[in-house]
Motif scaffolding. Structure first.
Motif, PDB file in Angstrom:
ATOM      1  N   ASP A 138      41.660  38.675  35.566  1.00 24.91           N
ATOM      2  CA  ASP A 138      41.497  39.070  36.964  1.00 24.91           C
ATOM      3  C   ASP A 138      42.843  39.362  37.621  1.00 24.91           C
ATOM      4  O   ASP A 138      42.943  40.259  38.471  1.00 24.91           O
ATOM      5  CB  ASP A 138      40.748  37.981  37.737  1.00 24.91           C
TER       6      ASP A 138
ATOM      7  N   TYR B 288      40.067  34.206  32.066  1.00 29.17           N
ATOM      8  CA  TYR B 288      39.587  34.914  33.251  1.00 29.17           C
ATOM      9  C   TYR B 288      40.668  35.008  34.327  1.00 29.17           C
ATOM     10  O   TYR B 288      40.739  36.009  35.044  1.00 29.17           O
ATOM     11  CB  TYR B 288      38.322  34.246  33.788  1.00 29.17           C
TER      12      TYR B 288
ATOM     13  N   ALA C 161      32.881  35.965  36.094  1.00 32.35           N
ATOM     14  CA  ALA C 161      34.187  36.146  35.450  1.00 32.35           C
ATOM     15  C   ALA C 161      34.021  36.627  34.016  1.00 32.35           C
ATOM     16  O   ALA C 161      34.783  37.485  33.543  1.00 32.35           O
ATOM     17  CB  ALA C 161      34.969  34.838  35.492  1.00 32.35           C
TER      18      ALA C 161
ATOM     19  N   ARG D 299      33.225  40.308  34.139  1.00 30.92           N
ATOM     20  CA  ARG D 299      34.408  41.130  34.406  1.00 30.92           C
ATOM     21  C   ARG D 299      35.281  41.259  33.165  1.00 30.92           C
ATOM     22  O   ARG D 299      35.960  42.272  32.969  1.00 30.92           O
ATOM     23  CB  ARG D 299      35.221  40.536  35.564  1.00 30.92           C
TER      24      ARG D 299
END
Length: 349
Positions: free
Chosen positions: A152, A148, A318, A321
């Motif tokens: 990100d 993650y 997370a 995403r």
């Protein structure tokens, strides 16, 4: 008090510090425990051995405990975490060649994650235009904060992990070897593996985990969910031992001794001076840059080890995403149940 024998699996990482401190400094024995630490080679192996009861409890990636509980990724193994083992402790390391390429492409301070992500996007575009294969970055497990953090960070510049950049899964103990061989161009892992890559002269730490996700819920003490009630005395004693270990390990006067315990051949098998520097947040960066002092690089203080159902919310976000899960109220409720807050005296023991 009858002594209870517990087999607890762990990975060779600095964030196994509380387990090592409890087992090797006499803390566990004071709580009537014979604590056998079993060193594992991969997170999937650790998860599976816990699931089939070859281990009593385990040092576990927080997202892996959630994913296993929810049955995401092909394995359903409900887990409960009565304690966190740490917050933070990760870093993103690149091969020296890739670091130098990003440094040349950076428009601004490379220490800024947005600047470094834009530089990476420029490198990805250049390689694609030249017909070169995509870069490969490694995380230690698919369901991990390492994945993650990479996802990100790259998303800041519109880079799609898994499409624009290949995601490789490499256990922590193989990350330095994989970087040296050119199998991967960079990796995100926990300490001490980033520092070992820098020490070996093959890597440079681009960002510490706290630069990308402060107070990241990294590792938990995982039990099979049904054991929390069925084996209450064992859970209570191990909780108490680890809370005492947290107080001991958070005192910087004990860091030299803790570093020596972690450095043992059957624990991390890494230089104690290197481990002590990590405990102090003294991070060697490589790439021609001076060492960096990183506040809260890794935390296992009493406040850090208190599990909070809100950790599940952050992890599910997370995971969403990253395209791993579609969040529903029922899924959220089950994920939050993984984090079982212990008695209110965690910080006062």
């Amino acid at each position: 008090m009858t002594t209870l024998h517990l087999r607890v699996g762990f990975m060779p990482l600095v964030d196994a510090a509380l387990l090592v401190a409890a087992a090797d400094s006499g803390i566990a024995q004071a709580h009537g425990l014979s604590l056998e630490l079993v060193r594992e080679v991969s997170w999937s192996n650790l998860r599976d051995r816990l699931h089939v009861r070859l281990l009593d409890a385990a040092h576990m990636l927080a997202p892996a405990a959630v994913a296993s509980t929810l049955g995401i990724g092909g394995v359903t193994a409900p887990m409960a975490a009565p304690l966190m083992l740490n917050l933070n402790g990760n870093a993103l390391t690149l091969s020296l060649r890739r670091f130098e390429e990003l440094a040349r492409l950076a428009r601004g301070d490379l220490a800024d994650p947005s600047v470094s992500a834009q530089a990476l996007a420029a490198l990805v575009a250049t390689r694609k235009a030249s017909g070169l294969p995509p870069l490969a970055f490694a995380a230690v497990f698919g369901f991990s904060c390492h994945t993650y953090l990479l996802n990100d960070w790259m998303a800041r510049a519109g880079i799609r992990l898994g499409d624009d950049i290949r995601l490789a899964i490499v256990p922590p103990v193989r990350t330095v070897e994989a970087l040296a061989s050119g199998e991967i161009d960079g990796f995100c892992a926990g300490a001490p593996w980033n520092t070992l890559a820098v020490e070996a002269g093959i890597g440079a730490i681009l960002h510490c985990g706290v630069d990308l996700m402060p107070n990241c819920p990294e590792k938990v003490l995982a039990w099979r969910a049904d054991d929390i009630g069925r084996r209450g005395e064992a859970v209570t004693r191990l909780n108490a031992a680890l809370i005492d270990a947290s107080h001991w390990a958070s005192d910087e006067r004990n860091w030299p001794a803790l570093a020596r315990l972690l450095a043992a051949p059957d624990r991390l098998a890494a230089p104690s001076a290197l481990i002590e520097a990590i405990l102090r947040g003294e991070i060697i960066q490589g790439g021609g840059r001076p060492p960096r002092q990183v506040r809260s690089y890794i935390r296992f203080d009493p406040a850090a080890i208190r599990p909070d159902p809100a950790h599940a919310d952050a992890l599910l976000a997370a995971m969403s995403r990253a395209g791993q899960v579609v969040i529903t109220p029922e899924l959220s409720e089950r994920a939050r149940a993984v984090f079982r807050p212990v008695a209110a005296d965690v910080e006062q023991r």
